[in-house]
Design a protein around this motif. Structure first.
Motif, PDB file in Angstrom:
ATOM      1  N   ALA A  59       6.383  68.439  41.493  1.00  0.00           N
ATOM      2  CA  ALA A  59       7.329  68.925  42.499  1.00  0.00           C
ATOM      3  C   ALA A  59       7.600  67.797  43.491  1.00  0.00           C
ATOM      4  O   ALA A  59       6.670  67.187  44.024  1.00  0.00           O
ATOM      5  N   ALA A  60       8.886  67.522  43.730  1.00  0.00           N
ATOM      6  CA  ALA A  60       9.291  66.469  44.673  1.00  0.00           C
ATOM      7  C   ALA A  60      10.213  67.075  45.721  1.00  0.00           C
ATOM      8  O   ALA A  60      10.989  67.984  45.446  1.00  0.00           O
ATOM      9  N   GLY A  61      10.117  66.544  46.938  1.00  0.00           N
ATOM     10  CA  GLY A  61      11.036  66.961  47.997  1.00  0.00           C
ATOM     11  C   GLY A  61      10.672  68.280  48.617  1.00  0.00           C
ATOM     12  O   GLY A  61       9.514  68.672  48.685  1.00  0.00           O
ATOM     13  N   GLY A  62      11.693  68.982  49.076  1.00  0.00           N
ATOM     14  CA  GLY A  62      11.505  70.224  49.815  1.00  0.00           C
ATOM     15  C   GLY A  62      11.902  70.019  51.266  1.00  0.00           C
ATOM     16  O   GLY A  62      11.884  68.898  51.774  1.00  0.00           O
ATOM     17  N   THR A  63      12.281  71.080  51.923  1.00  0.00           N
ATOM     18  CA  THR A  63      12.706  71.029  53.313  1.00  0.00           C
ATOM     19  C   THR A  63      11.519  71.225  54.245  1.00  0.00           C
ATOM     20  O   THR A  63      10.776  72.211  54.094  1.00  0.00           O
ATOM     21  N   LEU A  88       3.982  77.081  48.318  1.00  0.00           N
ATOM     22  CA  LEU A  88       4.078  75.670  48.696  1.00  0.00           C
ATOM     23  C   LEU A  88       4.711  75.594  50.091  1.00  0.00           C
ATOM     24  O   LEU A  88       5.833  76.070  50.294  1.00  0.00           O
ATOM     25  N   TYR A  89       3.971  75.034  51.042  1.00  0.00           N
ATOM     26  CA  TYR A  89       4.471  74.861  52.405  1.00  0.00           C
ATOM     27  C   TYR A  89       4.754  73.386  52.612  1.00  0.00           C
ATOM     28  O   TYR A  89       3.858  72.546  52.444  1.00  0.00           O
ATOM     29  N   VAL A  90       5.989  73.051  52.952  1.00  0.00           N
ATOM     30  CA  VAL A  90       6.382  71.649  53.114  1.00  0.00           C
ATOM     31  C   VAL A  90       6.207  71.261  54.580  1.00  0.00           C
ATOM     32  O   VAL A  90       6.793  71.862  55.473  1.00  0.00           O
ATOM     33  N   THR A  91       5.340  70.266  54.801  1.00  0.00           N
ATOM     34  CA  THR A  91       5.008  69.825  56.146  1.00  0.00           C
ATOM     35  C   THR A  91       4.638  68.346  56.129  1.00  0.00           C
ATOM     36  O   THR A  91       4.226  67.830  55.083  1.00  0.00           O
ATOM     37  N   GLU A  92       4.768  67.672  57.235  1.00  0.00           N
ATOM     38  CA  GLU A  92       4.318  66.279  57.321  1.00  0.00           C
ATOM     39  C   GLU A  92       2.809  66.252  57.191  1.00  0.00           C
ATOM     40  O   GLU A  92       2.101  67.041  57.815  1.00  0.00           O
ATOM     41  N   ARG A  93       2.313  65.372  56.353  1.00  0.00           N
ATOM     42  CA  ARG A  93       0.861  65.266  56.135  1.00  0.00           C
ATOM     43  C   ARG A  93       0.385  63.935  56.626  1.00  0.00           C
ATOM     44  O   ARG A  93       1.011  62.978  56.590  1.00  0.00           O
TER      45      ARG A  93
END
Length: 93
Positions: A59-63, A88-93
């Motif tokens: 999985a790549a990307g996401g908002t 899947l939660y998209v967040t800065e890591r």
């Protein structure tokens, strides 16, 4: 359902091991993945990972700030259909 955090700029693989679900001698004949909600900004799914009873996807990307559901559906040579999902939660890591 497991929740996984993912950086929007990363490409990460996620997988499920179906070995405990399969009966003796049963094999997976087809596996497909989907992301919900789909559309602009949703993660892109590519490069299926298959190793016996383990099936996964990259999985790549996401908002940033969005939550998605990745779902794997399998079919077996015994005519059974199984489905598993992860959040899947998209967040800065």
């Amino acid at each position: 359902m497991a929740v996984h955090a993912k950086d929007p700029s990363s490409t990460v693989d996620y997988s499920f091991d179906w070995s405990a679900w399969l009966t003796g001698g049963e094999a997976i004949t087809n596996a497909s993945w989907r992301v919900e909600p789909a559309g602009d900004g949703a993660p892109t799914l590519s490069l299926p990972v298959e190793a016996g009873s383990v099936h996964g996807i990259h999985a790549a990307g996401g908002t940033r700030g969005a939550r998605y559901r990745l779902t794997c559906t399998i079919e077996t040579d015994a005519g059974r259909i199984g489905e598993r999902s992860l959040s899947l939660y998209v967040t800065e890591r």
